[in-house]
Design an enzyme around this catalytic site. Structure first.
Site, PDB file in Angstrom:
ATOM      1  N   GLU A 134       0.736  -1.224  -0.218  1.00 25.70           N
ATOM      2  CA  GLU A 134      -0.015   0.057  -0.028  1.00 25.70           C
ATOM      3  C   GLU A 134       0.883   1.372  -0.027  1.00 25.70           C
ATOM      4  O   GLU A 134       0.745   2.312   1.010  1.00 25.70           O
ATOM      5  CB  GLU A 134      -0.937   0.085   1.277  1.00 25.70           C
TER       6      GLU A 134
ATOM      7  N   GLU B 131      -6.709  -8.343  -0.614  1.00 27.94           N
ATOM      8  CA  GLU B 131      -6.832  -8.565   0.604  1.00 27.94           C
ATOM      9  C   GLU B 131      -8.278  -8.200   0.883  1.00 27.94           C
ATOM     10  O   GLU B 131      -8.726  -7.118   0.136  1.00 27.94           O
ATOM     11  CB  GLU B 131      -6.059  -7.250   1.522  1.00 27.94           C
TER      12      GLU B 131
HETATM   13  C1  GAL Z   1      -4.593  -3.367   4.818  1.00 24.77           C
HETATM   14  C2  GAL Z   1      -3.007  -3.470   5.059  1.00 24.77           C
HETATM   15  C3  GAL Z   1      -2.520  -4.782   5.795  1.00 24.77           C
HETATM   16  C4  GAL Z   1      -3.719  -4.656   7.202  1.00 24.77           C
HETATM   17  C5  GAL Z   1      -4.779  -4.471   6.687  1.00 24.77           C
HETATM   18  C6  GAL Z   1      -5.861  -4.491   7.800  1.00 24.77           C
HETATM   19  O1  GAL Z   1      -4.691  -1.860   4.477  1.00 24.77           O
HETATM   20  O2  GAL Z   1      -2.433  -3.764   3.646  1.00 24.77           O
HETATM   21  O3  GAL Z   1      -1.388  -4.756   6.398  1.00 24.77           O
HETATM   22  O4  GAL Z   1      -3.038  -3.658   7.849  1.00 24.77           O
HETATM   23  O5  GAL Z   1      -5.022  -3.349   6.065  1.00 24.77           O
HETATM   24  O6  GAL Z   1      -7.342  -4.342   7.517  1.00 24.77           O
END
Ligand code: GAL
Length: 681
Positions: A157, A312
């Protein structure tokens, strides 16, 4: 559009898995073995490793320990899985920050940051770039031929701003290259205003409330562009280091509509686009599904229709620190997965595989809870998603075909934001306008591509220009010739007002010849704001209904265009509020005001006029959404009930339910949040 080759030709399956941090369990390797067992039970086939493992793999400078990664790469492969391996630059070890303080950012207040958080390195710092080069090369060299390796996940990110001297100097160099002379820069930034002329490039500091100039919009635009380019330049160096040894596909996980990086510039350097997204279904099923659909169509558009990877999402609850959000119901968890793949994702991946015991994200949803077993509700739901994806190999590489496009342009958002503040994502209705149009088409089951200005408009029957405030002649000519040749274009308030330096066009707007195309001229720009006192309410009257104004409303002088809707306030001088104008073989619509539901009515008109087609000729209740992905061998249909109530859908012919392998009856009742995945018999 033709299907694409699978992103991972040697593994042409829908990916299911997610972020895995085995280094957190270094002292308890029996947990790794248990993970392997559970991964199979959860029907996962991919793990993303190494994202935050720099301190483990390089415990001090030049000293390496790949033992955890080595072990887990092997174990995962032996158990049938594959790995997307991350470069670790998203979070640096303590020793690195101590030894090379220049890697730490200077924040917008001008303070040098101490060692803390993550995602906060200076993108310019040669010391950081060098350390990242070394570790990336080490990783690529070591794992390039590992059979588990599917591809590369750069950092995590990317984003943010740094105001250190190195960044300042690099910004000055960027400006020198762009403008050549300081006089040209002064002309383009209009610095005679407030006597803010620069005498040399060396005087220029990044725009920020307390550091440099905060009131020159042309400078904000350049700063945001510089920052985006500088991050992309950093990414290019990461890629170069990996490419020295490995030719596996490379991506980086992006964050929503993050305006800090121009994704359309970034994609040119990536093999595939990937995204993180955490829908909050508790905000309401329909509204969450609509928002998610817009983001997913945006993701698919970044690489011109190529499927993307959903990198994710949360299994279960989203929690950061001790800020708990709402858990998902079983149906919501499955619906979320179906939404992702129906709009062009070739994966459902999660953050995270296993909950850590401590620190910031210890309660964040994970496939494996602290409880550690497979008989949890979340685990069961994840396994169901996995079982579903295993039946959908035909989806890999398949595309979504759309007759409608909505433009979405990051530099225009920068210009509409007008501010030097970091973390300020406001854009004067840009995102809201695009998403209102998207939702209007979505509710009517009309697929939409979210595109950049560089896409070929002639592929589409209808192009919606999202608040095209910034305009240069080539784009204006492209719009003109699209309409002349039979295209239908819709634009909104603030069309063609400034050039790419944020200098206002002279001679009236929409400028650069677009006044002819739309058959009108804008005389004044007004706004309706909730806190204004003693202002008569004003509405737009259209086909027997009235729509209350809030936000922009322009006074328009028609010059050939026909008004289709009027403002109700007679003292609000304007020839109309919505206009249509035939131009060449096509048509141009001008919506002179900001709104977030009026688009529903306009879209109904366009569906009839342009004979826009739904992906399947079914009859369905409102709230049933039908999407189609077209593959090499077949098309797959997704029929989702995006409400909490039972809804009915009637199919034109027999279809096969790909989950049960049964023929579905012509009329189906779907309970709230239920879905069907179908193919032709
Ligand atoms: C994302 C990040 C992850 C984790 C996740 C939690 O934005 O890439 O490492 O922190 O959020 O929701």
């Amino acid at each position: 559009m033709k299907p694409f080759k699978p992103t991972f030709p040697e593994f042409p399956h829908m990916l299911h898995g997610g972020d895995y941090s085995p280094e957190q369990w270094r002292e308890t390797p029996e947990i790794w073995d248990e993970d392997m067992r559970l991964m199979k039970l959860a029907h996962t086939n991919e793990m993303t490793m190494g994202i935050f493992s720099w301190a483990e793999i390089e415990p001090s400078e030049g000293v390496y320990d790949f033992s955890v990664l080595d072990t887990l790469m092997d174990k995962i492969y032996e158990n049938g899985g594959r790995v997307i391996l991350a470069t670790p630059s998203g979070s640096r070890p303590h020793w690195l920050a101590d030894k090379y303080p220049e890697v730490m950012r200077v924040n917008v207040q001008g303070h040098k940051e101490r060692y803390n958080r993550r995602h906060n390195h200076c993108a310019t710092s040669p010391a950081y770039r060098e350390r990242v080069r070394i570790i990336n090369e080490k990783l690529a060299e070591r794992y390039k031929d590992h059979p588990a390796l599917l591809g590369w996940h750069l950092s995590n990110e990317y984003g943010g701003f740094c105001y250190c001297d190195l960044c300042t100097k690099k910004f000055q160099k960027f400006l020198k290259e762009k403008y050549g002379t300081i006089d040209e820069l002064n002309r383009c930034w209009w610095t005679r205003f407030w006597s803010h002329r620069y005498d040399s490039f060396e005087q220029i500091e990044p725009p920020a409330p307390v550091i440099g100039e905060a009131f020159v919009q042309g400078m904000h635009l350049d700063w945001k562009q510089f920052n985006s380019e500088n991050i992309i330049d950093f990414i290019k160096e990461e890629i170069k280091a990996v490419r020295k040894y490995s030719d596996k596909p490379i991506t980086t996980n992006c964050m929503g509509f993050n305006p800090e990086i121009d994704h359309r510039e970034l994609e040119k350097h990536l093999d595939f686009f990937s995204q993180d997204e955490y829908p909050l279904w508790a905000n309401g099923i329909t509204v969450t599904a609509e928002r998610l659909a817009f983001l997913l169509d945006y993701c698919r558009g970044i690489k011109h229709g190529q499927p993307f990877i959903m990198m994710e999402s949360a299994p279960g609850i989203h929690v950061s620190a001790m800020r708990f959000k709402k858990t998902k119901t079983d149906k919501q968890q499955l619906l979320e997965a179906v939404k992702m793949i129906s709009h062009g994702s070739d994966s459902v991946l999660y953050f995270q595989w296993r909950k850590g015991r401590g620190a910031h994200e210890k309660f964040h949803g994970a496939v494996v809870d602290h409880y550690g077993k497979d008989d949890t509700r979340v685990f069961r739901n994840v396994a169901k998603v996995g079982t579903m994806l295993e039946k959908l190999d035909d989806l890999v590489g398949s595309v979504v075909n759309a007759d409608v496009a909505i433009t979405f342009d990051t530099p225009t958002r920068w210009a509409l934001n007008g501010s030097a503040d970091i973390g300020d994502w406001s854009d004067n209705g840009y995102h809201a306008t695009a998403s209102a149009f998207h939702a209007a088409f979505y509710r009517k089951n009309i697929p939409v591509d979210v595109i950049g200005y560089d896409e070929d408009f002639s592929k589409y029957k209808v192009v919606v220009l999202t608040v095209p405030y910034v305009m240069e002649q080539p784009l204006a000519d492209k719009i003109r010739s699209y309409v002349e040749n039979g295209g239908v274009v819709i634009t909104s308030f603030l069309t063609s007002v400034v050039n790419s330096n944020d200098l206002c066009h002279l001679g009236g707007t929409p400028a650069l010849g677009l006044s002819d195309v739309f058959g009108l001229r804008v005389d004044e720009i007004d706004t309706y704001r909730p806190f204004d006192q003693d202002i008569a309410e004003n509405y737009v009257a259209y086909e027997g209904k009235e729509y209350k104004l809030s936000g922009f409303a322009e006074h328009v002088v028609a010059k050939g265009a026909t008004a289709l809707a009027q403002y109700t306030d007679e003292e609000f001088f304007s020839d109309g509020a919505l206009f249509e104008h035939s131009f060449g073989k096509g048509k141009a619509y001008y919506m002179a005001f900001q709104h977030d539901t009026f688009q529903n009515a306009l879209v109904e008109r366009l569906i009839k006029e342009c004979s826009l087609k739904t992906p399947m000729d079914a009859e369905s209740d409102d709230g049933i959404i039908i999407r189609r992905r077209d593959g090499e061998k077949k098309s797959i249909y997704f029929v989702t009930n995006e409400t909490n109530e039972e809804k009915t859908v009637s199919f034109p012919k027999a279809y096969r339910n790909l989950m049960t392998d049964e023929t579905v009856s012509r009329t189906q009742k779907l309970a709230g949040c239920e879905f069907l995945i179908l193919a032709e018999e």
